[in-house]
Scaffold this active site. Structure first.
Site, PDB file in Angstrom:
ATOM      1  N   HIS A 275     -14.971   0.958   8.205  1.00  0.00           N
ATOM      2  CA  HIS A 275     -14.344   0.365   7.021  1.00  0.00           C
ATOM      3  C   HIS A 275     -14.155  -1.110   7.345  1.00  0.00           C
ATOM      4  CE1 HIS A 275     -11.760  -0.482   3.663  1.00  0.00           C
ATOM      5  NE2 HIS A 275     -10.686  -0.682   4.429  1.00  0.00           N
TER       6      HIS A 275
ATOM      7  N   ARG B 140     -15.812   1.339  -4.522  1.00  0.00           N
ATOM      8  CA  ARG B 140     -16.219  -0.027  -4.876  1.00  0.00           C
ATOM      9  C   ARG B 140     -17.731  -0.100  -5.112  1.00  0.00           C
ATOM     10  NH1 ARG B 140     -12.471  -2.783  -0.177  1.00  0.00           N
ATOM     11  NH2 ARG B 140     -10.658  -3.275  -1.479  1.00  0.00           N
TER      12      ARG B 140
ATOM     13  N   SER C 276      -8.467   6.972   6.112  1.00  0.00           N
ATOM     14  CA  SER C 276      -8.981   6.783   4.753  1.00  0.00           C
ATOM     15  C   SER C 276     -10.433   6.337   4.754  1.00  0.00           C
ATOM     16  CB  SER C 276      -8.111   5.782   3.989  1.00  0.00           C
ATOM     17  OG  SER C 276      -7.957   4.573   4.715  1.00  0.00           O
TER      18      SER C 276
ATOM     19  N   VAL D 209      -4.013   4.950   7.128  1.00  0.00           N
ATOM     20  CA  VAL D 209      -4.544   4.005   6.144  1.00  0.00           C
ATOM     21  C   VAL D 209      -4.504   2.575   6.689  1.00  0.00           C
ATOM     22  CG1 VAL D 209      -4.356   3.217   3.750  1.00  0.00           C
ATOM     23  CG2 VAL D 209      -3.662   5.546   4.335  1.00  0.00           C
ATOM     24  N   SER D 210      -3.612   2.323   7.634  1.00  0.00           N
ATOM     25  CA  SER D 210      -3.460   0.988   8.213  1.00  0.00           C
ATOM     26  C   SER D 210      -4.772   0.508   8.824  1.00  0.00           C
ATOM     27  CB  SER D 210      -2.387   1.005   9.303  1.00  0.00           C
ATOM     28  OG  SER D 210      -1.217   1.647   8.863  1.00  0.00           O
TER      29      SER D 210
ATOM     30  N   ASP E  19     -14.348   2.018  -0.067  1.00  0.00           N
ATOM     31  CA  ASP E  19     -15.599   1.254  -0.096  1.00  0.00           C
ATOM     32  C   ASP E  19     -16.641   1.955  -0.965  1.00  0.00           C
ATOM     33  OD1 ASP E  19     -15.133  -0.636   2.590  1.00  0.00           O
ATOM     34  OD2 ASP E  19     -14.290   1.370   2.747  1.00  0.00           O
TER      35      ASP E  19
ATOM     36  N   THR F 148      -4.207  -6.009  -0.852  1.00  0.00           N
ATOM     37  CA  THR F 148      -4.816  -5.039  -1.749  1.00  0.00           C
ATOM     38  C   THR F 148      -3.878  -3.836  -1.834  1.00  0.00           C
ATOM     39  OG1 THR F 148      -6.023  -3.882   0.010  1.00  0.00           O
ATOM     40  CG2 THR F 148      -7.144  -5.743  -1.042  1.00  0.00           C
TER      41      THR F 148
ATOM     42  N   HIS G  18     -23.943   8.728  -7.576  1.00  0.00           N
ATOM     43  CA  HIS G  18     -23.618   9.467  -6.358  1.00  0.00           C
ATOM     44  C   HIS G  18     -24.181   8.716  -5.157  1.00  0.00           C
ATOM     45  CE1 HIS G  18     -22.342  12.679  -9.011  1.00  0.00           C
ATOM     46  NE2 HIS G  18     -23.486  12.518  -9.669  1.00  0.00           N
TER      47      HIS G  18
ATOM     48  N   GLY H  57       2.141  -1.333   9.459  1.00  0.00           N
ATOM     49  CA  GLY H  57       1.368  -2.197  10.345  1.00  0.00           C
ATOM     50  C   GLY H  57       1.241  -3.585   9.771  1.00  0.00           C
TER      51      GLY H  57
ATOM     52  N   ASP I 287      10.508   2.976   6.517  1.00  0.00           N
ATOM     53  CA  ASP I 287      10.069   1.623   6.858  1.00  0.00           C
ATOM     54  C   ASP I 287      11.107   0.988   7.757  1.00  0.00           C
ATOM     55  OD1 ASP I 287       7.896  -0.504   5.518  1.00  0.00           O
ATOM     56  OD2 ASP I 287       9.679  -1.466   6.328  1.00  0.00           O
TER      57      ASP I 287
ATOM     58  N   ARG J 289     -10.360  -7.221   9.735  1.00  0.00           N
ATOM     59  CA  ARG J 289      -9.529  -6.049  10.047  1.00  0.00           C
ATOM     60  C   ARG J 289      -9.405  -5.864  11.559  1.00  0.00           C
ATOM     61  NH1 ARG J 289     -12.914  -4.630   5.764  1.00  0.00           N
ATOM     62  NH2 ARG J 289     -11.849  -4.037   3.852  1.00  0.00           N
TER      63      ARG J 289
ATOM     64  N   VAL K  83       0.831  -1.205   0.000  1.00  0.00           N
ATOM     65  CA  VAL K  83       0.000   0.000   0.000  1.00  0.00           C
ATOM     66  C   VAL K  83       0.867   1.258   0.000  1.00  0.00           C
ATOM     67  CG1 VAL K  83      -1.716   1.341   1.281  1.00  0.00           C
ATOM     68  CG2 VAL K  83      -1.951  -1.146   1.096  1.00  0.00           C
TER      69      VAL K  83
END
Length: 314
Positions: A176, A152, A144, A119-120, A149, A231, A169, A80, A36, A89, A15
């Site tokens: 999440h 998607r 995020s 974002v983790s 979602d 992902t 829309h 993470g 990192d 998650r 990611v």
């Protein structure tokens, strides 16, 4: 947009590295720093990206330590432990909290004025943890959320109706994750509700899609994880979109993970919700009109996340 914009990315995994690539292609930063724990990986990613310098707008991409992130405009946190096949998650929360307890103080030390974009996963819980550990105002600590979602959802509806996803829309709100909610009451296509569009434009359409599509959205990440183990592309594009809204002060409405402070009768938890996003970060949550079922499910989603926070090793 500031010509000397600096963005740091913590985490050089799938990611983080793809996010750096997306930002580079869009020309959103003059400097990108990748940090990192695996220094060779971070250096290799920075080198690989830098070798494309002749094909993009000028940008200096380096790997480094936390001190090299000093004075970043935005710090994107992708570091993470991600979920393995079969894990949700929320299963990985305590593994990542221990990482964040070490990482966030270092980020804050060198970036006291930055916007922190988490974002983790689990993103809502870890954004809340980051908010607590950083001491920053909630406007400068965002996640995020359900931006991916929502994309998607729009894509799957576009496939179902055979129209451009950009003309649909709608929003996915809440966690999440498994308790996310498809906001059908807010969904419209050319001013028509999904039901109205279905009735007028789809001769053989029935209402089953209103169950099957949200379920497919919810399980999309698990399906990808089971097939390739991670992902990266779509989430990187979602992060790029959030960064763009901040740097260009767009006042864009995005379903980032924001801190609820009484909106919808919910308090002290981060959830994905339509939020005005600009150069100050999260400007304000929009209290849109949800139907009774959606409102109830949003409260349930908040309750689930609060329960995990209470059980976690904060």
């Amino acid at each position: 947009m500031d010509k000397r914009t600096k963005i740091s990315i913590i985490g050089a995994g799938f990611v983080g590295s793809t996010t750096a690539y997306a930002l580079m292609l869009e020309g959103l930063a003059s400097e990108i720093v990748i940090v990192d724990i695996n220094k060779d990986k971070a250096m290799a990613e920075a080198m690989d990206l830098s070798h494309g310098a002749a094909f993009v707008k000028p940008v200096n991409i380096i790997s480094g330590e936390y001190e090299d992130t000093k004075d970043s405009d935005i710090v994107i946190i992708t570091a993470g432990i991600g979920p393995k096949p079969g894990e949700t998650r929320l299963d990985i929360i305590n593994k990542n909290i221990s990482i964040f307890k070490t990482m966030i103080p270092q980020i804050v030390k060198y970036n006291p004025n930055a916007i922190l974009l988490v974002v983790s996963n689990p993103v809502d819980v870890l954004t809340y943890i980051t908010y607590k550990l950083s001491g920053f105002p909630s406007s400068r600590v965002i996640g995020s959320g359900t931006v991916l979602d929502t994309s998607r959802f729009r894509y799957m509806l576009s496939e179902h109706f055979n129209i451009d996803a950009r003309n649909i829309h709608t929003y996915i709100i809440g966690e999440h994750g498994d308790s996310e909610i498809a906001a059908w009451s807010l969904t419209n296509i050319a001013g028509m509700s999904a039901d109205e569009y279905c009735l007028k434009m789809c001769a053989n359409c029935d209402s089953s899609f209103k169950n099957s599509i949200p379920e497919a959205v919810k399980n999309a990440a698990y399906e990808i994880l089971n097939r390739k183990g991670y992902t990266n592309y779509a989430v990187a594009l979602a992060v790029r979109r959030i960064v763009e809204a901040i740097l260009r002060d767009e006042n864009a409405i995005l379903t980032i993970s924001s801190l609820f402070t009484g909106q919808y009768g919910i308090d002290d938890v981060y959830l994905g919700i339509p939020t005005v996003v600009g150069k100050a970060g999260a400007k304000n949550i929009l209290e849109v009109s949800l139907n009774e079922e959606e409102s109830s499910k949003l409260h349930e989603s908040a309750g689930i996340l609060k329960e995990y926070i209470l059980k976690s090793d904060i």
